[in-house]
Design an enzyme around this catalytic site. Structure first.
Site, mmCIF file in Angstrom:
data_model
loop_
_atom_site.group_PDB
_atom_site.id
_atom_site.type_symbol
_atom_site.label_atom_id
_atom_site.label_comp_id
_atom_site.label_asym_id
_atom_site.label_seq_id
_atom_site.Cartn_x
_atom_site.Cartn_y
_atom_site.Cartn_z
ATOM 1 N N CYS A 45 33.025 46.071 49.351
ATOM 2 C CA CYS A 45 32.861 44.619 49.494
ATOM 3 C C CYS A 45 33.126 43.911 48.168
ATOM 4 O O CYS A 45 33.729 42.829 48.132
ATOM 5 C CB CYS A 45 31.437 44.278 49.960
ATOM 6 S SG CYS A 45 30.999 45.018 51.535
HETATM 7 C C1 BEZ Z 1 31.047 49.166 50.728
HETATM 8 O O1 BEZ Z 1 31.259 47.968 50.624
HETATM 9 O O2 BEZ Z 1 31.438 49.958 49.891
HETATM 10 C C2 BEZ Z 1 30.297 49.709 51.898
HETATM 11 C C3 BEZ Z 1 29.377 48.915 52.556
HETATM 12 C C4 BEZ Z 1 28.674 49.454 53.606
HETATM 13 C C5 BEZ Z 1 28.902 50.752 54.010
HETATM 14 C C6 BEZ Z 1 29.863 51.514 53.384
HETATM 15 C C7 BEZ Z 1 30.560 50.993 52.309
#
Ligand code: BEZ
Length: 210
Positions: A45
């Site tokens: 994210c």
């Molecule tokens: C991420 O943004 O890296 C992420 C968020 C939730 C679950 C897996 C990855």
């Protein structure tokens, strides 16, 4: 009933990092990209939000406003923004909805309980100037989206609206396009006086209109 292409995007009022926003009033006559990310302070994210912020001018050229969402608090969004600036070299420059009560996420079907019952999946809704939903995509939490692809689809949609052309497989800016099947040859002659390459009666290829 889930949202489908062509539906009016549900209106909502929500707290964001730029104050309270009523979605339809906020976007007014612009297009909008409404996208959810699963959680603040997560790695994928972080990269997505930094990159999306760097595309600000590209979105503006296309009359598109961007708004993000996760089921986190505004305070978390604000704290996390500093990490995004530090690691991605760009502060988020669009509002982020703090949807801690999951109101907007539920309205837009952004929570897929069999994937995760508290975090939103990576949803994208492109909404046009008439508030109609024109694109929906859903990615899993572990896969970062390609925001250049979202711009590519917006370009395709705006070409269709403005010039009655569709875009072929893997089309990119400047490539040839296809006259939409709904346009008769007589109508097409008006719009494309220089003619087209008729590979089949239903496959009429023209230069991309500007
Ligand atoms: C991420 O943004 O890296 C992420 C968020 C939730 C679950 C897996 C990855």
């Amino acid at each position: 009933m889930s949202i489908q292409l062509g539906d009016t995007a549900p209106d909502f009022t929500a707290d964001t990092t730029e104050g309270e926003i009523s979605f339809h009033d906020w976007k007014k006559d612009s297009w909008a990209v409404l996208f959810s990310h699963p959680k603040d302070f997560t790695p994928v994210c972080t990269t997505e939000l930094g990159y999306t912020a760097k595309l600000k001018d590209e979105f503006a050229k296309r009359n598109v406003k961007v708004i993000g969402l996760s089921c986190d608090s505004i305070e978390d969004h604000e704290k996390w923004a500093k990490d995004i600036e530090e690691t991605q070299g760009q502060l988020p420059n669009f509002p982020m909805i703090g949807d801690a009560d999951q109101k907007v996420a539920n309205e837009y079907g952004m929570i897929h309980p069999n994937a995760n019952d508290t975090m939103t999946v990576r949803s994208v809704f492109v909404v046009d100037a008439n508030d109609k939903v024109r694109l929906m995509i859903t990615y899993p939490a572990s896969t970062g989206r390609n925001f250049d692809e979202i711009i590519r689809v917006i370009d395709s949609l705006q070409l269709t609206d403005g010039h009655k052309v569709a875009t072929p497989v893997n089309w990119k800016q400047g490539d040839d396009v296809i006259i939409v099947p709904a346009l008769s040859n007589d109508e097409a002659k008006e719009m494309f006086p220089d003619g087209w390459d008729e590979q089949k009666p239903y496959l009429r290829v023209v230069k991309q209109p500007s």
